[in-house]
Scaffold this motif. Structure first.
Motif, short mmCIF file in Angstrom:
data_model
loop_
_atom_site.label_atom_id
_atom_site.label_comp_id
_atom_site.label_asym_id
_atom_site.label_seq_id
_atom_site.Cartn_x
_atom_site.Cartn_y
_atom_site.Cartn_z
N ILE A 101 -46.00 3.50 -29.88
CA ILE A 101 -45.24 2.51 -31.26
C ILE A 101 -45.97 1.62 -32.40
O ILE A 101 -47.38 1.45 -31.96
CB ILE A 101 -45.49 1.47 -30.62
CG1 ILE A 101 -43.72 1.84 -29.57
CG2 ILE A 101 -44.18 0.28 -31.40
CD1 ILE A 101 -43.87 0.56 -28.18
N VAL A 120 -42.37 4.91 -34.11
CA VAL A 120 -41.25 5.26 -32.68
C VAL A 120 -41.18 5.66 -32.43
O VAL A 120 -40.57 7.22 -33.19
CB VAL A 120 -40.22 4.32 -32.76
CG1 VAL A 120 -40.39 4.41 -30.85
CG2 VAL A 120 -40.09 2.15 -32.89
N TRP A 149 -42.13 -4.97 -26.31
CA TRP A 149 -41.88 -3.61 -26.10
C TRP A 149 -41.00 -4.22 -24.62
O TRP A 149 -42.01 -4.23 -23.53
CB TRP A 149 -42.95 -2.34 -25.65
CG TRP A 149 -42.75 -1.54 -25.06
CD1 TRP A 149 -41.32 -0.84 -24.85
CD2 TRP A 149 -43.61 -0.59 -24.06
NE1 TRP A 149 -41.77 0.46 -24.52
CE2 TRP A 149 -43.14 0.49 -23.62
CE3 TRP A 149 -44.63 -1.13 -24.29
CZ2 TRP A 149 -43.67 0.82 -22.53
CZ3 TRP A 149 -45.85 0.01 -22.86
CH2 TRP A 149 -45.17 1.28 -22.72
N ILE A 154 -37.20 -2.64 -28.46
CA ILE A 154 -38.92 -3.06 -29.03
C ILE A 154 -38.57 -3.21 -30.46
O ILE A 154 -37.87 -3.33 -31.40
CB ILE A 154 -39.43 -1.31 -29.21
CG1 ILE A 154 -39.70 -1.13 -28.26
CG2 ILE A 154 -40.97 -1.34 -30.52
CD1 ILE A 154 -40.08 1.00 -28.26
N LYS A 178 -40.24 4.02 -21.73
CA LYS A 178 -40.06 3.45 -20.61
C LYS A 178 -40.70 4.17 -19.05
O LYS A 178 -41.13 3.63 -17.98
CB LYS A 178 -38.58 3.09 -19.88
CG LYS A 178 -37.93 3.95 -19.73
CD LYS A 178 -36.51 3.82 -19.57
CE LYS A 178 -35.77 4.88 -18.60
NZ LYS A 178 -36.02 5.60 -17.77
#
Length: 287
Positions: A101, A120, A149, A154, A178
């Motif tokens: 990110i 991303v 996040w 996000i 995740k």
């Protein structure tokens, strides 16, 4: 009491438990990773600076890994003619299928605006760039750049204003980060082959050293341990505050984000039909 909190949060999110954390000392939270003395802790760890000269840039990373978090950092960017330089501040895991990110700040000629570049990555796949002009001079003072996040969203924010959202659309077949814990990284480096006007403007080394400054790091985050579990820590006064784990944008937040995007967004991969001539990425048509 502590065991009650552990059991309660375990039922909500993996194996989380609560602990309060005040994370404003950079020496406690970060390691300098490269730069041969060009990165420095100052003011008893309350300030961190990165510098770049013709020989080398510099960088640091968090001691902890995180699996979800709300990360806030204040930055003051390289002033003056910063063309060719990039100040990067991001979360990333490791490996060829890494998640990431990104905030990246692309330098400018004096008087031109900085470009804030966001991206991303999921499972090693990026190409999700959105770029913005900032509505203030990011070199004159410190400003807050935040990443939320959590399992649903996000969210990128600047001084508390949301500028970009990436939703969890796994139910529609779109990968979402995740499962891989990520560290916080930051670096100041030379990228004059692409950073300013596509590489047309090169770094003026007579202006070196270039310096970016950091202060007031705070986190509400789930810290990953070597045993493969996570614990949630909060930098707020209320150690029971886990609202960020389910936080998203309400209608007001959506409107604020859309106003910023309409005024200051200069590139959106979801609008680049020339680049994606075979069809836009699927999340572009689902959000």
């Amino acid at each position: 009491m502590a065991s009650t909190r552990i059991l309660f949060l375990f039922s909500l999110m993996f194996s989380f438990f609560m602990a309060s954390s005040f994370a404003s000392n950079f020496q406690q939270e970060f390691d300098i990773t490269w730069g041969d003395g060009r990165a420095q802790f100052l003011n008893n760890g309350e300030l961190l600076t990165l510098s770049l000269d013709k020989t080398s840039g510099s960088g640091f990373k968090s001691k902890n890994q995180y699996l979800f978090g709300k990360i806030d950092m204040q930055l003051k960017l390289v002033p003056g003619n910063s063309a060719g330089t990039v100040t990067a501040y991001y979360l990333s895991s490791l490996g060829s299928t890494h998640d990431e990110i990104d905030f990246e700040f692309l330098g400018n000629l004096s008087g031109d605006p900085y470009i804030l570049h966001t991206n991303v990555f999921t499972q090693g796949k990026g190409n999700r760039e959105q770029q913005f002009y900032l509505w203030f001079d990011p070199t004159a003072d410190f400003h807050s750049y935040s990443i939320l996040w959590n399992p649903q969203h996000i969210l990128f924010s600047v001084d508390g204003t949301p500028i970009r959202e990436f939703k969890n659309l796994e139910s529609r077949g779109i990968a979402y980060p995740k499962d891989q814990p990520m560290r916080i990284y930051s670096s100041l480096w030379n990228a004059d082959d692409w950073a300013t006007r596509g590489g047309l403007v090169k770094t003026d080394w007579s202006k070196a050293p270039f310096v970016a400054s950091y202060k007031n790091f705070n986190s509400q985050a789930c810290i990953w341990s070597s045993s493969g579990s996570s614990s949630c820590s909060s930098s707020s006064n209320n150690s029971n505050n886990t609202s960020w784990l389910k936080e998203g944008l309400d209608s007001t937040g959506q409107q604020r984000m859309k106003r910023v995007q309409s005024k200051y967004m200069i590139y959106n991969y979801c609008s680049d039909t020339k680049r994606f001539s075979q069809g836009l990425p699927p999340e572009c048509t689902l959000t």
